[in-house]
Scaffold this motif. Structure first.
Motif, short mmCIF file in Angstrom:
data_model
loop_
_atom_site.label_atom_id
_atom_site.label_comp_id
_atom_site.label_asym_id
_atom_site.label_seq_id
_atom_site.Cartn_x
_atom_site.Cartn_y
_atom_site.Cartn_z
N ASP A 88 0.79 -1.05 -0.22
CA ASP A 88 0.09 0.04 0.14
C ASP A 88 0.90 1.31 0.03
OD1 ASP A 88 -2.66 0.79 -0.32
OD2 ASP A 88 -2.75 1.18 2.00
N SER A 89 1.95 1.17 0.79
CA SER A 89 2.92 2.35 0.96
C SER A 89 3.55 2.75 -0.47
CB SER A 89 3.94 2.09 1.77
OG SER A 89 3.16 2.12 3.19
N ILE B 48 4.55 3.77 -6.89
CA ILE B 48 5.14 2.74 -7.64
C ILE B 48 3.92 1.62 -8.06
CG2 ILE B 48 6.49 0.43 -7.11
CD1 ILE B 48 8.26 2.39 -5.36
N GLN B 49 4.08 0.89 -9.34
CA GLN B 49 3.04 0.13 -9.72
C GLN B 49 3.50 -1.35 -9.24
OE1 GLN B 49 0.12 1.02 -11.59
NE2 GLN B 49 0.88 3.09 -11.22
N THR B 50 2.37 -1.83 -8.47
CA THR B 50 2.76 -3.00 -7.85
C THR B 50 1.85 -4.19 -8.52
OG1 THR B 50 1.16 -2.79 -6.16
CG2 THR B 50 3.34 -2.01 -5.55
N GLY B 51 0.99 -4.00 -9.46
CA GLY B 51 0.18 -4.96 -10.04
C GLY B 51 -1.02 -5.33 -9.05
N GLY B 52 -1.92 -6.07 -9.43
CA GLY B 52 -3.07 -6.67 -8.55
C GLY B 52 -2.57 -8.20 -8.71
N PRO B 53 -3.47 -8.76 -7.93
CA PRO B 53 -3.34 -10.17 -8.16
C PRO B 53 -3.81 -10.89 -9.24
CG PRO B 53 -5.37 -9.70 -6.97
CD PRO B 53 -4.79 -8.38 -7.10
N ALA B 54 -3.24 -11.97 -9.28
CA ALA B 54 -3.34 -12.75 -10.81
C ALA B 54 -4.70 -13.27 -10.73
CB ALA B 54 -2.37 -13.95 -10.94
#
Length: 149
Positions: free
Chosen positions: A113-114, A120-126
């Protein structure tokens, strides 16, 4: 023991697995959502509609669940609240959240979340796949065999 479902984000295939399990084990299962939910006719399956708003469904689930109830959710803070209340939480991917692993999951969620809030793009779950569905069904069956009346 009852099952509560954080239903707004719960995949349809997981709900269908829950419906079959509720019928087979005669376990009261309630879908909680801020929209109308379709459920099959059954004395063991209900839906509960709550008002729109952030965490309204989550707060209702925590309020209603009792010790030893099972909550189906991918929401880590909701899972932590349920565990703190003496309940159990299972993700739609088949991960059983426990007192032993929930703090680590909360820390990872907060870290990601931070990162997202700093750009920063962390992407979502597959997307949910067949392995996830099977893991959920197997974990649900094990849980119900151990905890159902």
């Amino acid at each position: 023991m009852k099952i509560w479902v954080d239903a707004d984000a719960c995949p349809k295939v997981i709900k269908e697995t829950l419906f079959r399990a509720a019928e087979r084990t005669h376990t009261l299962t309630t879908l909680v959502a801020n929209q109308a939910m379709q459920t099959p006719p059954s004395p063991y399956i209900k839906s509960r509609r709550v008002a729109q708003g952030f965490d309204v469904a989550d707060d209702e689930i925590v309020r209603l669940c009792d010790e030893d109830d099972l909550v189906i959710t991918s929401d880590i803070p909701l899972a932590a609240d349920v565990i703190d209340k003496g309940g159990f939480a299972l993700s739609p991917r088949g991960e059983l959240f426990t007192k032993d692993n929930i703090r680590e999951r909360l820390n990872m969620r907060d870290f990601l979340d931070s990162m997202r809030s700093s750009g920063i793009q962390t992407g979502g779950p597959a997307p949910l796949n067949q392995t996830d569905r099977r893991a959920f069904a197997n974990q649900l069956d094990r849980f119900l065999a151990q905890h159902a009346n």
